[in-house]
Design an enzyme around this catalytic site. Structure first.
Site, PDB file in Angstrom:
ATOM      1  N   ASP A  33       0.874  -1.159   0.000  1.00 61.05           N
ATOM      2  CA  ASP A  33       0.000   0.000   0.000  1.00 61.05           C
ATOM      3  C   ASP A  33       0.921   1.221   0.000  1.00 61.05           C
ATOM      4  O   ASP A  33       2.108   1.114   0.341  1.00 61.05           O
ATOM      5  CB  ASP A  33      -0.874  -0.018   1.256  1.00 61.05           C
ATOM      6  CG  ASP A  33      -1.704   1.222   1.414  1.00 61.05           C
ATOM      7  OD1 ASP A  33      -2.301   1.668   0.421  1.00 61.05           O
ATOM      8  OD2 ASP A  33      -1.738   1.773   2.535  1.00 61.05           O
ATOM      9  N   ASP A  48      -0.151   5.049   0.899  1.00 56.52           N
ATOM     10  CA  ASP A  48      -0.411   6.043   1.938  1.00 56.52           C
ATOM     11  C   ASP A  48      -0.351   5.417   3.332  1.00 56.52           C
ATOM     12  O   ASP A  48      -0.990   4.391   3.592  1.00 56.52           O
ATOM     13  CB  ASP A  48      -1.784   6.681   1.732  1.00 56.52           C
ATOM     14  CG  ASP A  48      -1.856   7.467   0.435  1.00 56.52           C
ATOM     15  OD1 ASP A  48      -2.514   8.500   0.407  1.00 56.52           O
ATOM     16  OD2 ASP A  48      -1.219   7.036  -0.558  1.00 56.52           O
TER      17      ASP A  48
END
Length: 422
Positions: free
Chosen positions: A200, A202
């Site tokens: 991922d 963020d």
């Protein structure tokens, strides 16, 4: 010659370490035709502990082999102990090799006796036996004890576990109580044969939520931050919340994207982790519910192989408040993980997924090693593994690499680069 005609003796040698001890002991055993059934050795602070499970023939039993070992140990300033092993005890030991093995990894800024005691108590309470303990983190100078650092100890344990998920929950609760990270993995052929790592973006590769940064520039920071927090905690549907947040960005000058990208804080250990993974031949990818522009910026900065994220629509130099194409939500992340693994000819058990939010759970559950990194409480409780006390590069410990392994790999790479210049 029948097995019962032979006797089995466990030989334990301990004392100051020096070159040649193992050679000297086994040379004596070889002289009398002794068979070695098992051998193990460890050195802690220049002190050797050597164990030999020896099978003695009748001729060896009537020879001075054990006496010679005793004299040699005395000559080297070592202690030696001989323990007879019955056939029944030996067969029970052999039968234990069919039991499953697990790796229990402790990670934190430091590891105390209290933490080890509690963890090993939990191991024993679940009917598991410790076969080996190995420190993966490097040695620490006395001058550095008060400085920020990290420690990792790996336990190889053996036994039958009725419910591995329940065992992980026990260790997760204990990790929170002891303020360390504890990972439990089945010790199978895939553990040190991972080939793909997906991240991922963020709050995982970067210590920020990009959409919140964009919202602040657009003057709608508080509204977007509230929706983001509720979505990441699993309180709102990701797709609907995502559309609502993006709509609030309508009219934002597209020139601010570059400014935001340049100030994004890279997560501790991210650069070291990706650099090492690439050095070791891993495929890497960003699977993000954020935006492609920032994913590609990180791709160039970190050297990641591919990026899958959302395309923020821009017209006439302004953000329209929409994204084009299919939204990369939790289900899409899981699909992308499967697609990349298939393209690379990689079994999903050879993949690692790292994320922090509720929309990462599908890919974390699908990967062979799914890691909730500094994650929200819901994600920590749901994911099989959680890492919160150290940086991203601590993931290398979970793969089984030690600081020494990584130093040697870095040295070899530097030598190759140096040779290429000559």
């Amino acid at each position: 010659m029948k097995t019962q005609d032979r006797s089995i003796v466990l030989i334990n040698v301990s004392g100051p370490d020096r070159p040649g001890i193992t050679s000297a002991m086994t040379e004596i055993l070889a002289t009398y035709g002794v068979n070695i059934l098992d051998i193990g050795q460890a050195v802690i602070h220049d002190t050797l502990a050597l164990g030999l499970l020896a099978q003695l023939s009748p001729q060896a039993q009537n020879s001075p082999v054990l006496q010679e070992l005793l004299f040699k140990a005395h000559e080297w300033g070592m202690q030696i102990r001989f323990t007879p092993v019955t056939d029944a005890s030996y067969e029970q030991w052999v039968g234990g090799q069919g039991k499953k093995r697990y790796i229990v990894t402790l990670l934190g800024p430091q590891i105390t006796a209290h933490q080890i005691a509690r963890v090993t108590q939990t191991v024993a309470a679940n009917g598991l036996n410790i076969d080996r303990i190995h420190r993966l983190s490097g040695r620490v100078s006395l001058q550095q004890l008060d400085q920020p650092r990290r420690a990792c100890v790996e336990f190889s344990v053996r036994g039958e576990v009725d419910d591995p998920a329940e065992l992980r929950r026990h260790f997760l609760a204990l990790a929170g109580e002891l303020e360390i990270d504890i990972a439990v993995q089945e010790d199978n052929i895939y553990r040190r044969n991972r080939r793909l790592v997906v991240f991922d973006m963020d709050s995982t590769l970067i210590e920020a939520e990009v959409i919140d940064e964009l919202a602040r520039e657009a003057g709608v920071g508080e509204q977007v931050a509230e929706i983001t927090e509720r979505a990441m905690c699993g309180e709102l549907d990701f797709n609907e919340s995502f559309k609502a947040r993006v709509a609030l960005l309508k009219g934002l000058d597209a020139q601010v994207l570059e400014r935001i990208a340049q100030r994004l804080p890279i997560t501790e250990g991210a650069e070291q982790l990706v650099r090492t993974l690439k050095r070791l031949g891993y495929r890497t990818a960003i699977l993000s519910g954020g935006f492609t522009y920032f994913g590609e910026y990180l791709q160039a900065k970190l050297g990641i192989d591919e990026v899958h994220a959302n395309d923020l629509e821009i017209e006439n130099g302004r953000v329209t408040g929409r994204v084009t194409g299919r939204i990369v939500d939790g289900q899409r992340k899981a699909e992308l993980l499967q697609e990349i693994a298939a393209q690379e000819g990689i079994n999903l058990d050879q993949s690692i997924a790292v994320g922090d939010g509720a929309n990462d759970l599908p890919m974390l559950g699908l990967a062979g090693l799914g890691i909730a990194f500094r994650a929200k409480p819901l994600v920590r409780q749901t994911a099989r593994h959680a890492l919160s006390t150290l940086g991203l590069d601590a993931i290398l410990y979970l793969i089984g690499f030690s600081d020494r392994d990584l130093a040697e790999t870095a040295y070899q790479e530097a030598q190759l680069k140096q040779n290429a210049k000559l």
